[in-house]
Design an enzyme around this catalytic site. Structure first.
Site: not given
Lengths: 375, 289
Positions: B210, B247
């Site tokens: 997946e 980030h």
């Protein structure tokens, strides 16, 4: 659960004793002017979940109350990352000497907490990570040992932080405590600033809490930014179904996230476009009736694939729900079934007898038929 | 992580609705369920086996090789730590939505004790002809039959579909290893791949991945060294990437984790990556032709 800057600071950082600047949350230019009068020269920052506020023009300096009102009237009402700015945080303007980066997060691959620190904080930390990975210190934590000031000092060795070191050590240890005690996935401070007066202060904060811990962290759950949802997605969430509305025309009803994603993939592969993601995995398989109602309420749906492969989920229970919903709603869109696994014989018989339809043997064929019917 | 007949299974949460239903199914298939745990019903007999207050109590009287966890999310950590403390070598965790901080502790404790965790959020493990542990239709002969294909899957429903397709194509299975849908699982794709590589009955492998995480990329590094043929399907090609970690997420994964990255890594390692689930059976039937 995501917190905007002001909530991350007031709900998470302040109670942990992490240093933050003097600030006020404001919703109008008048309030901003008043805040600048009280605080002095300030930075006015848009409160939205997006991380690109600075680059989008959502962060401005105001030296005077008049300037505060002026920049606030520009920032309030802006759209950043799809969100309209309704509030700004007015925070004392800091005299920055250096900008660092600090974060504690779950390192999924190592199944461990990970502490990150860099002396090159600021807007471009992602590029720093790619171009010069050595500029970011990483410390994988043994969760049974923990992470405190001694570990923080060891992690920072050789960085020559000088007078800022004590402040950085203090905040790293506090961030780790927040991480453990507040059911955190990510707590990030960028920039963590060393000020000209020597203080080390969190100028921004990003916080992502664990959705599975909603009941353990009611304060964070209450302060979290609500997910952007369509009316149908909200209805799904109310009954405990994760429904995501997409812009295609082939409706999808399948059990389990893996099989649902796969059904969407095969729709794309067959040249069609899925109208939704909808997970009815785990215990939710008993909600097939409600689920079908949601899928069919999406005005974009022109055909429907029902793809069940029962392991834990019983296909006879799901089929019963679908057939019931179908008889109540009497939809006009064509539906294509593929049913296998636990309860298959009863499920297939139900669909045959009550809807007069023959399920396809292969899901690929059911999807193909649905894609053709939608065109 | 491959079930062998005769291995003794403890069911934690045996008296609940699902615990009862699936324990019966496991027994029907010949799985050796020897005891159960429910602190409130210690001393009783349920489904013909004794119920104990804890796994530690149970193993004092009956040796157990595997424990399976049918315990709700907020109580799962304590149940798993109990199984680890009891010295059980393998714990199959079916529970979904266990808080991540608890999951971190579970893995750290299991690592120290040398205990193998399968899951959390797994549908379990099946060895056709021998037995199964979990919530898979292991007892259904239309889906599983003994043979030589080892199957690895994060998802129970998709894994079931793959096994069904294989069985219909005349390809039986040597083992099904459900590794679980959670981000932090004890047995990774690579761990399962190594076990199937060592397993003499396994001649070929179906690897069902997946998007998200970097497990398929890590498995590809091992696949490169293998001689057994592998066919793979990765679900989620058309799902939008999860941006949540921003980030910090990018710093950790360095751009890996998406569909393209996984497919490229696997193909470079000689794995046959297919576009729909049914093509797995076709690809592996070709290997045997």
């Amino acid at each position: 659960m995501k917190l905007e800057e002001h909530a991350a600071k007031s709900v998470v950082l302040r109670p942990a004793g992490a240093p933050i600047g003097n600030a006020r949350l404001c919703a109008s230019p008048e309030e901003v002017a008043e805040a600048v009068r009280a605080i002095g020269p300030a930075v006015v920052k848009a409160q939205v979940p997006s991380g690109k506020r600075g680059k989008a023009g959502g962060i401005k300096v105001a030296e005077t109350p008049e300037e505060g009102a002026e920049v606030a009237s520009k920032i309030l009402g802006m759209t950043i990352g799809g969100d309209v700015v309704e509030r700004v945080l007015v925070e004392e303007k800091a005299a920055i000497a250096r900008e660092f980066y600090a974060a504690v997060l779950i390192d999924v691959a190592n199944r461990s907490p990970l502490v990150l620190f860099s002396t090159e904080g600021g807007m471009d930390i992602e590029e720093v990570a790619l171009d010069r990975p050595d500029a970011i210190r990483r410390h994988v934590v043994d969760v049974l040992e923990g992470f405190g000031e001694p570990e923080a000092r060891a992690m920072l060795r050789g960085l020559e932080l000088g007078s800022a070191e004590a402040g950085v050590v203090d905040i790293l240890a506090k961030l780790y405590r927040i991480f453990r005690e507040r059911d955190t996935e990510l707590v990030e401070i960028n920039p963590l600033a060393e000020l000209k007066d020597g203080r080390v202060v969190a100028l921004d904060c990003k916080f992502v809490g664990d959705d599975a811990s909603r009941d353990l962290q009611p304060e964070i759950a209450a302060a979290a930014t609500p997910d952007k949802q369509t009316e149908l997605e909200r209805r799904g969430a109310e009954v405990g179904l994760k429904f995501i509305q997409l812009d295609g025309d082939v409706g999808v009803l399948a059990n389990g996230a893996g099989l649902t994603m796969t059904t969407m993939d095969v729709i794309n592969h067959a040249g069609g476009r899925p109208a939704n993601f909808l997970e009815i995995g785990g215990e939710a398989y008993t909600k097939a009736e409600t689920a079908l109602d949601l899928v069919l309420s999406n005005p974009g749906v022109k055909s429907l694939v029902v793809n069940f492969c029962g392991a834990f989920a019983r296909t006879d229970v799901m089929a019963e729900g679908v057939v019931k919903a179908w008889e109540t709603l009497k939809p006009s869109v064509p539906v294509f079934f593929s049913i296998h696994g636990t309860g298959e014989d009863e499920a297939v018989a139900l669909v045959r007898d009550r809807l007069g339809l023959e399920p396809y043997d292969l899901m690929e064929d059911a999807v193909k038929a649905a894609v053709e019917a939608a065109q | 992580m491959i079930y062998r007949s005769g291995q003794k299974v403890l069911v934690q949460g045996i008296t609940g609705k699902q615990g009862t239903f699936w324990s019966q199914k496991m027994m029907e298939m010949g799985t050796s369920v020897v005891a159960g745990v429910n602190p409130k019903r210690a001393g009783e007999t349920h489904l013909g086996v004794p119920v104990f207050a804890s796994a530690v109590e149970a193993t004092r009287q009956i040796a157990c090789d595997i424990s399976v966890i049918f315990v709700p999310p907020m109580l799962a950590r304590d149940a798993i730590v109990d199984a680890i403390d009891a010295g059980i070598g393998c714990v199959v965790v079916l529970t979904e939505h266990i808080p991540a901080q608890h999951v971190l502790e579970i893995h750290a404790r299991a690592k120290r004790a040398g205990c193998r965790i399968v899951g959390p959020n797994t549908a379990g493990i099946v060895t056709p002809g021998e037995g199964f542990v979990g919530i898979m239709p292991g007892h259904n002969p239309n889906i599983f039959k003994p043979g030589h294909v080892g199957v690895i899957s994060r998802s129970g429903s998709l894994g079931t579909l793959i096994c069904l397709n294989l069985t219909r194509a005349g390809l039986g299975q040597s083992a099904f290893i459900g590794i679980g849908g959670d981000p932090m699982i004890g047995t990774t794709t690579r761990d399962a791949l190594e076990a199937l590589d060592r397993d003499e009955r396994t001649h070929a492998i179906a690897m069902i991945g997946e998007i998200g995480g970097t497990m398929e990329e890590e498995a590809a590094e091992y696949a490169r060294t293998m001689r057994k043929p592998i066919a793979s399907f990765i679900a989620g090609r058309s799902s939008p990437p999860d941006k949540k970690m921003g980030h910090a997420g990018a710093i950790v994964t360095g751009g890996r984790g998406g569909y393209a990255s996984k497919r490229e890594a696997l193909e470079q390692a000689g794995v046959r990556v297919v576009d729909t689930p049914h093509e797995i059976a076709i690809a592996l039937a070709g290997v045997y032709a």
